[in-house]
Scaffold this motif. Sequence first.
Motif, PDB file in Angstrom:
ATOM      1  N   ARG A 124     -19.150 -12.001  98.753  1.00 23.00           N
ATOM      2  CA  ARG A 124     -19.175 -12.696  97.460  1.00 23.00           C
ATOM      3  C   ARG A 124     -20.463 -12.307  96.743  1.00 23.00           C
ATOM      4  NH1 ARG A 124     -20.615 -18.874  96.310  1.00 23.00           N
ATOM      5  NH2 ARG A 124     -20.148 -18.877  94.101  1.00 23.00           N
ATOM      6  N   PHE A 125     -20.320 -12.015  95.458  1.00 26.18           N
ATOM      7  CA  PHE A 125     -21.456 -11.679  94.608  1.00 26.18           C
ATOM      8  C   PHE A 125     -21.454 -12.600  93.395  1.00 26.18           C
ATOM      9  CE2 PHE A 125     -20.166  -7.889  96.863  1.00 26.18           C
ATOM     10  CZ  PHE A 125     -21.364  -7.377  97.340  1.00 26.18           C
ATOM     11  N   TYR A 126     -22.633 -12.808  92.828  1.00 19.64           N
ATOM     12  CA  TYR A 126     -22.744 -13.641  91.640  1.00 19.64           C
ATOM     13  C   TYR A 126     -23.807 -13.050  90.726  1.00 19.64           C
ATOM     14  CZ  TYR A 126     -23.710 -17.573  88.557  1.00 19.64           C
ATOM     15  OH  TYR A 126     -23.883 -18.354  87.453  1.00 19.64           O
ATOM     16  N   CYS A 127     -23.467 -12.938  89.439  1.00 15.50           N
ATOM     17  CA  CYS A 127     -24.413 -12.462  88.438  1.00 15.50           C
ATOM     18  C   CYS A 127     -24.828 -13.647  87.568  1.00 15.50           C
ATOM     19  CB  CYS A 127     -23.801 -11.367  87.571  1.00 15.50           C
ATOM     20  SG  CYS A 127     -24.908 -10.842  86.241  1.00 15.50           S
ATOM     21  N   PRO A 128     -26.112 -14.034  87.633  1.00 19.82           N
ATOM     22  CA  PRO A 128     -26.565 -15.159  86.814  1.00 19.82           C
ATOM     23  C   PRO A 128     -26.609 -14.838  85.319  1.00 19.82           C
ATOM     24  CG  PRO A 128     -28.408 -14.195  88.003  1.00 19.82           C
ATOM     25  CD  PRO A 128     -27.171 -13.510  88.485  1.00 19.82           C
ATOM     26  N   MET A 129     -26.675 -13.573  84.968  1.00 16.28           N
ATOM     27  CA  MET A 129     -26.730 -13.194  83.551  1.00 16.28           C
ATOM     28  C   MET A 129     -25.390 -13.449  82.851  1.00 16.28           C
ATOM     29  SD  MET A 129     -29.818 -12.284  83.097  1.00 16.28           S
ATOM     30  CE  MET A 129     -29.874 -11.353  81.593  1.00 16.28           C
ATOM     31  N   VAL A 130     -24.291 -13.129  83.524  1.00 14.17           N
ATOM     32  CA  VAL A 130     -22.968 -13.354  82.930  1.00 14.17           C
ATOM     33  C   VAL A 130     -22.289 -14.597  83.517  1.00 14.17           C
ATOM     34  CG1 VAL A 130     -22.585 -10.944  82.308  1.00 14.17           C
ATOM     35  CG2 VAL A 130     -21.820 -11.758  84.538  1.00 14.17           C
ATOM     36  N   LYS A 131     -22.945 -15.178  84.530  1.00 11.35           N
ATOM     37  CA  LYS A 131     -22.442 -16.398  85.186  1.00 11.35           C
ATOM     38  C   LYS A 131     -21.023 -16.206  85.728  1.00 11.35           C
ATOM     39  CE  LYS A 131     -25.342 -19.577  82.625  1.00 11.35           C
ATOM     40  NZ  LYS A 131     -25.957 -19.048  81.469  1.00 11.35           N
ATOM     41  N   LYS A 132     -20.849 -15.119  86.471  1.00  6.99           N
ATOM     42  CA  LYS A 132     -19.543 -14.782  87.031  1.00  6.99           C
ATOM     43  C   LYS A 132     -19.676 -14.397  88.508  1.00  6.99           C
ATOM     44  CE  LYS A 132     -17.121 -14.463  82.983  1.00  6.99           C
ATOM     45  NZ  LYS A 132     -17.983 -15.324  82.240  1.00  6.99           N
ATOM     46  N   THR A 133     -18.592 -14.643  89.237  1.00  8.99           N
ATOM     47  CA  THR A 133     -18.486 -14.342  90.660  1.00  8.99           C
ATOM     48  C   THR A 133     -17.444 -13.256  90.872  1.00  8.99           C
ATOM     49  OG1 THR A 133     -19.046 -16.613  91.248  1.00  8.99           O
ATOM     50  CG2 THR A 133     -17.830 -15.360  92.893  1.00  8.99           C
ATOM     51  N   TRP A 134     -17.651 -12.432  91.897  1.00  7.44           N
ATOM     52  CA  TRP A 134     -16.625 -11.489  92.316  1.00  7.44           C
ATOM     53  C   TRP A 134     -16.721 -11.278  93.814  1.00  7.44           C
ATOM     54  CZ3 TRP A 134     -21.110 -10.094  89.975  1.00  7.44           C
ATOM     55  CH2 TRP A 134     -21.874  -9.076  90.528  1.00  7.44           C
ATOM     56  N   VAL A 135     -15.627 -10.820  94.400  1.00 10.17           N
ATOM     57  CA  VAL A 135     -15.551 -10.506  95.829  1.00 10.17           C
ATOM     58  C   VAL A 135     -15.226  -9.026  95.912  1.00 10.17           C
ATOM     59  CG1 VAL A 135     -14.230 -10.870  97.951  1.00 10.17           C
ATOM     60  CG2 VAL A 135     -14.803 -12.824  96.481  1.00 10.17           C
ATOM     61  N   PHE A 136     -16.010  -8.317  96.755  1.00  8.42           N
ATOM     62  CA  PHE A 136     -15.795  -6.878  96.856  1.00  8.42           C
ATOM     63  C   PHE A 136     -16.250  -6.381  98.224  1.00  8.42           C
ATOM     64  CE2 PHE A 136     -16.645  -2.424  95.190  1.00  8.42           C
ATOM     65  CZ  PHE A 136     -15.310  -2.127  94.990  1.00  8.42           C
ATOM     66  N   SER A 137     -15.769  -5.200  98.590  1.00 10.01           N
ATOM     67  CA  SER A 137     -16.125  -4.575  99.858  1.00 10.01           C
ATOM     68  C   SER A 137     -17.585  -4.152  99.864  1.00 10.01           C
ATOM     69  CB  SER A 137     -15.261  -3.333 100.096  1.00 10.01           C
ATOM     70  OG  SER A 137     -13.911  -3.683 100.136  1.00 10.01           O
TER      71      SER A 137
END
Length: 157
Positions: A124-137
């Motif tokens: 799981r990753f999270y970008c505080p600049m765009v306030k979005k989460t994603w899951v990736f390999s």
Amino acid sequence: MKRSVILILLTSFFIFLSFCKKEDKPVLETEKPLFEKVLSENDKIIQSLLTTEDISPDVSGLISTLNSLGEAKGGLESSALEMKNVLEGAKSSDVKISFEAYSKFSEVLAKTMKVHGLQSGRNRFYCPMVKKTWVFSGMKILNPYAPDMRDCGDLIP
């Protein structure tokens, strides 16, 4: 006297409720390959978002896979339904709405992976600049939401 009767009734009621708690179903062996397919479909969407700009993701294959996972009627059924419901918003042609829904889907996906131990090399990753989460390999940060900030984000344990 009245207080003790009320206290006994309330205690009995709470004990009754604790026994009525819905038991969690175990993850079935038949669900594991279906969940792996969900992760694979998610990887495809992330790859697509990394190569395009300002286009809503095509989530139709992912929704179909979530339907199959829900139909297995095991421990992942409620998660599959929750992910599918959240993902419906990602069908929007409005990129902002679509990305918001996809981020919410990713949060539910990450929670499901963690609770059931189904990471399969995904994080799981999270970008505080765009306030979005994603899951990736893998562990490399590749922000699918912001082409101008591909390296913006944090790995979330």
